[in-house]
Design a protein around this motif. Structure first.
Motif, PDB file in Angstrom:
ATOM      1  N   LEU A 122      24.460  15.107   2.092  1.00  0.00           N
ATOM      2  CA  LEU A 122      24.719  15.948   3.017  1.00  0.00           C
ATOM      3  C   LEU A 122      24.324  15.632   4.374  1.00  0.00           C
ATOM      4  O   LEU A 122      24.852  15.861   5.312  1.00  0.00           O
ATOM      5  N   ARG A 123      22.981  15.114   4.276  1.00  0.00           N
ATOM      6  CA  ARG A 123      22.618  14.690   5.747  1.00  0.00           C
ATOM      7  C   ARG A 123      23.408  13.607   6.277  1.00  0.00           C
ATOM      8  O   ARG A 123      23.454  13.457   7.594  1.00  0.00           O
ATOM      9  N   CYS A 124      24.046  12.815   5.413  1.00  0.00           N
ATOM     10  CA  CYS A 124      24.863  11.371   5.740  1.00  0.00           C
ATOM     11  C   CYS A 124      26.362  11.874   6.085  1.00  0.00           C
ATOM     12  O   CYS A 124      27.122  11.099   6.338  1.00  0.00           O
ATOM     13  N   LYS A 125      26.788  13.019   5.921  1.00  0.00           N
ATOM     14  CA  LYS A 125      28.168  13.654   5.648  1.00  0.00           C
ATOM     15  C   LYS A 125      28.984  12.837   6.954  1.00  0.00           C
ATOM     16  O   LYS A 125      30.112  12.272   6.575  1.00  0.00           O
ATOM     17  N   THR A 126      28.697  13.392   8.087  1.00  0.00           N
ATOM     18  CA  THR A 126      29.424  12.823   9.368  1.00  0.00           C
ATOM     19  C   THR A 126      29.688  11.347   9.270  1.00  0.00           C
ATOM     20  O   THR A 126      30.742  11.093   9.674  1.00  0.00           O
ATOM     21  N   ASP A 127      28.724  10.736   9.136  1.00  0.00           N
ATOM     22  CA  ASP A 127      28.518   9.248   9.255  1.00  0.00           C
ATOM     23  C   ASP A 127      29.563   8.663   7.995  1.00  0.00           C
ATOM     24  O   ASP A 127      30.309   7.598   8.159  1.00  0.00           O
ATOM     25  N   ILE A 128      29.322   8.939   6.882  1.00  0.00           N
ATOM     26  CA  ILE A 128      29.993   8.680   5.756  1.00  0.00           C
ATOM     27  C   ILE A 128      31.386   8.699   5.728  1.00  0.00           C
ATOM     28  O   ILE A 128      32.229   8.079   5.335  1.00  0.00           O
ATOM     29  N   LEU A 129      31.764  10.052   6.337  1.00  0.00           N
ATOM     30  CA  LEU A 129      33.145  10.361   6.425  1.00  0.00           C
ATOM     31  C   LEU A 129      33.899   9.451   7.473  1.00  0.00           C
ATOM     32  O   LEU A 129      35.108   9.206   7.182  1.00  0.00           O
ATOM     33  N   ARG A 130      33.155   9.147   8.308  1.00  0.00           N
ATOM     34  CA  ARG A 130      33.946   8.167   9.478  1.00  0.00           C
ATOM     35  C   ARG A 130      34.275   6.775   8.713  1.00  0.00           C
ATOM     36  O   ARG A 130      35.233   6.195   8.870  1.00  0.00           O
ATOM     37  N   GLU A 131      33.490   6.249   7.832  1.00  0.00           N
ATOM     38  CA  GLU A 131      33.599   5.084   6.976  1.00  0.00           C
ATOM     39  C   GLU A 131      34.641   5.318   5.921  1.00  0.00           C
ATOM     40  O   GLU A 131      35.337   4.396   5.850  1.00  0.00           O
ATOM     41  N   LEU A 132      34.723   6.414   5.459  1.00  0.00           N
ATOM     42  CA  LEU A 132      35.591   6.819   4.437  1.00  0.00           C
ATOM     43  C   LEU A 132      37.094   6.993   4.668  1.00  0.00           C
ATOM     44  O   LEU A 132      38.030   6.579   4.032  1.00  0.00           O
ATOM     45  N   ARG A 133      37.143   7.108   6.207  1.00  0.00           N
ATOM     46  CA  ARG A 133      38.444   7.574   6.739  1.00  0.00           C
ATOM     47  C   ARG A 133      39.191   5.930   6.527  1.00  0.00           C
ATOM     48  O   ARG A 133      40.598   5.967   6.754  1.00  0.00           O
ATOM     49  N   ILE A 134      38.494   5.154   6.367  1.00  0.00           N
ATOM     50  CA  ILE A 134      39.110   3.753   6.315  1.00  0.00           C
ATOM     51  C   ILE A 134      39.724   3.423   4.887  1.00  0.00           C
ATOM     52  O   ILE A 134      40.933   3.327   4.922  1.00  0.00           O
ATOM     53  N   SER A 135      38.730   3.792   4.160  1.00  0.00           N
ATOM     54  CA  SER A 135      39.435   3.444   2.476  1.00  0.00           C
ATOM     55  C   SER A 135      40.048   4.648   1.749  1.00  0.00           C
ATOM     56  O   SER A 135      40.738   4.475   1.042  1.00  0.00           O
ATOM     57  N   ARG A 136      39.674   5.753   2.158  1.00  0.00           N
ATOM     58  CA  ARG A 136      39.990   6.989   1.623  1.00  0.00           C
ATOM     59  C   ARG A 136      40.293   7.865   2.678  1.00  0.00           C
ATOM     60  O   ARG A 136      39.537   9.037   2.784  1.00  0.00           O
ATOM     61  N   PRO A 137      41.475   7.922   3.143  1.00  0.00           N
ATOM     62  CA  PRO A 137      41.526   8.533   4.459  1.00  0.00           C
ATOM     63  C   PRO A 137      42.040  10.130   4.167  1.00  0.00           C
ATOM     64  O   PRO A 137      42.071  11.193   5.092  1.00  0.00           O
ATOM     65  N   THR A 138      42.277  10.480   2.804  1.00  0.00           N
ATOM     66  CA  THR A 138      42.417  11.736   2.247  1.00  0.00           C
ATOM     67  C   THR A 138      41.266  12.519   2.031  1.00  0.00           C
ATOM     68  O   THR A 138      41.295  13.622   2.040  1.00  0.00           O
ATOM     69  N   VAL A 139      40.185  11.870   2.044  1.00  0.00           N
ATOM     70  CA  VAL A 139      38.868  12.582   1.824  1.00  0.00           C
ATOM     71  C   VAL A 139      38.377  13.407   3.285  1.00  0.00           C
ATOM     72  O   VAL A 139      38.393  12.493   4.364  1.00  0.00           O
ATOM     73  N   ASN A 140      37.997  14.560   3.265  1.00  0.00           N
ATOM     74  CA  ASN A 140      37.530  15.196   4.398  1.00  0.00           C
ATOM     75  C   ASN A 140      36.117  16.118   4.176  1.00  0.00           C
ATOM     76  O   ASN A 140      35.778  15.931   3.016  1.00  0.00           O
ATOM     77  N   GLU A 141      36.194  16.886   5.017  1.00  0.00           N
ATOM     78  CA  GLU A 141      34.732  17.793   4.787  1.00  0.00           C
ATOM     79  C   GLU A 141      34.733  18.626   3.780  1.00  0.00           C
ATOM     80  O   GLU A 141      33.693  18.840   3.182  1.00  0.00           O
ATOM     81  N   SER A 142      35.886  18.958   3.336  1.00  0.00           N
ATOM     82  CA  SER A 142      36.116  19.877   2.066  1.00  0.00           C
ATOM     83  C   SER A 142      35.320  19.397   0.748  1.00  0.00           C
ATOM     84  O   SER A 142      35.192  20.007  -0.001  1.00  0.00           O
ATOM     85  N   ALA A 143      35.597  18.204   0.533  1.00  0.00           N
ATOM     86  CA  ALA A 143      34.937  17.448  -0.567  1.00  0.00           C
ATOM     87  C   ALA A 143      33.647  17.440  -0.565  1.00  0.00           C
ATOM     88  O   ALA A 143      32.961  17.622  -1.569  1.00  0.00           O
ATOM     89  N   PHE A 144      32.780  17.757   0.572  1.00  0.00           N
ATOM     90  CA  PHE A 144      31.383  18.001   0.546  1.00  0.00           C
ATOM     91  C   PHE A 144      30.758  19.386   0.285  1.00  0.00           C
ATOM     92  O   PHE A 144      29.783  19.643   0.252  1.00  0.00           O
ATOM     93  N   GLU A 145      31.691  20.206   0.037  1.00  0.00           N
ATOM     94  CA  GLU A 145      31.250  21.730  -0.288  1.00  0.00           C
ATOM     95  C   GLU A 145      31.011  21.732  -1.740  1.00  0.00           C
ATOM     96  O   GLU A 145      30.415  22.656  -2.202  1.00  0.00           O
ATOM     97  N   LYS A 146      31.438  20.534  -2.562  1.00  0.00           N
ATOM     98  CA  LYS A 146      31.139  20.615  -3.906  1.00  0.00           C
ATOM     99  C   LYS A 146      30.787  19.032  -4.068  1.00  0.00           C
ATOM    100  O   LYS A 146      31.321  18.414  -4.056  1.00  0.00           O
ATOM    101  N   ILE A 147      29.363  19.097  -4.742  1.00  0.00           N
ATOM    102  CA  ILE A 147      28.915  18.027  -5.383  1.00  0.00           C
ATOM    103  C   ILE A 147      28.605  17.878  -6.681  1.00  0.00           C
ATOM    104  O   ILE A 147      27.478  18.500  -7.089  1.00  0.00           O
ATOM    105  N   ASN A 148      29.322  17.105  -7.318  1.00  0.00           N
ATOM    106  CA  ASN A 148      29.048  16.977  -8.806  1.00  0.00           C
ATOM    107  C   ASN A 148      27.968  15.814  -9.190  1.00  0.00           C
ATOM    108  O   ASN A 148      28.279  14.491  -8.954  1.00  0.00           O
ATOM    109  N   LEU A 149      26.805  16.198  -9.720  1.00  0.00           N
ATOM    110  CA  LEU A 149      25.760  15.111 -10.107  1.00  0.00           C
ATOM    111  C   LEU A 149      25.895  14.763 -11.644  1.00  0.00           C
ATOM    112  O   LEU A 149      25.891  15.669 -12.447  1.00  0.00           O
ATOM    113  N   ARG A 150      26.574  13.598 -11.993  1.00  0.00           N
ATOM    114  CA  ARG A 150      26.571  13.226 -13.401  1.00  0.00           C
ATOM    115  C   ARG A 150      25.671  12.220 -13.831  1.00  0.00           C
ATOM    116  O   ARG A 150      25.681  11.174 -13.311  1.00  0.00           O
ATOM    117  N   LEU A 151      24.862  12.794 -14.809  1.00  0.00           N
ATOM    118  CA  LEU A 151      23.842  11.856 -15.484  1.00  0.00           C
ATOM    119  C   LEU A 151      24.679  11.105 -16.587  1.00  0.00           C
ATOM    120  O   LEU A 151      24.898  11.697 -17.474  1.00  0.00           O
TER     121      LEU A 151
END
Length: 204
Positions: A122-151
């Protein structure tokens, strides 16, 4: 004061280059025969979004493996596997892997690590979104409203630690209570909705 570890500002290794040594691990079939680092690479190779390959758990589009979230090498907080999903809602997927031979890291330790990654991303959101726009342009801020932790771990790992399916179900319920407590403590200003975390125990 700034909270350590400082969030990473770039170079999240989303295009990490594979070494010949790691590529050879793809031929190992059983998840209980490899180390944790090898397991993260093997799982990424098996399920990453490539034609002819299925998605992890049927719905997770894997973005990368061993993703560093800390700014310094000493405090990288590497996520074993990072992915995104859209069902039932857009979400960031953080997968913490444990191998069969890891008798030192309990499921509670796995949860602790995953929670650290979830809060740090969550603290890295802005910067990781910037890099994700290259490989996953459909990913936006809405994805960060739900974070699934899978063990995730081979079945034998869960058997060693939890013994029975009923015990596993009980522990998963307890873990959800812990995560609910973390959600209640998340403070986020200037957002229409607060991010929320969830947790689940999965076989691999």
């Amino acid at each position: 004061p700034k909270t350590e570890p400082l969030p990473r500002k770039g170079n999240f290794m989303l295009d990490r280059q594979h070494t010949a040594k790691r590529s050879a691990l793809s031929s190992v079939e059983a998840a209980d025969q490899v180390s944790e680092n090898a397991l993260s690479f093997q799982t990424f190779e098996r399920y990453r979004n490539v034609e002819g390959k299925g998605r992890l758990l049927g719905k997770i589009d894997l973005i990368g493996y061993e993703i560093p979230l800390g700014r310094t090498k000493a405090r990288q907080l590497k996520v074993d596997l990072l992915g995104v999903s859209v069902d039932p809602v857009p979400a960031i997927e953080i997968i913490e892997l444990k191998d069969t031979d890891n008798t030192g890291d309990s499921p509670l330790m796995a949860l602790t690590e995953a929670l650290c990654y979830g809060l740090q991303i969550l603290r890295c959101k802005t910067d990781i979104l910037r890099e994700l726009r290259i490989s996953r342009p459909t990913v936006n801020e809405s994805a960060f409203e739900k974070i699934n932790l899978r063990l995730m771990a081979p079945e034998q790992y869960w058997h060693v630690w939890l013994k029975t399916p009923s015990r596993r179900s009980e522990i998963e319920s307890r873990f959800k209570e812990i995560v609910d407590g973390v959600n209640a403590g998340i403070v986020s200003s200037g957002q229409a909705s607060l991010p929320s975390l969830s947790v689940s125990l999965e076989d691999i």
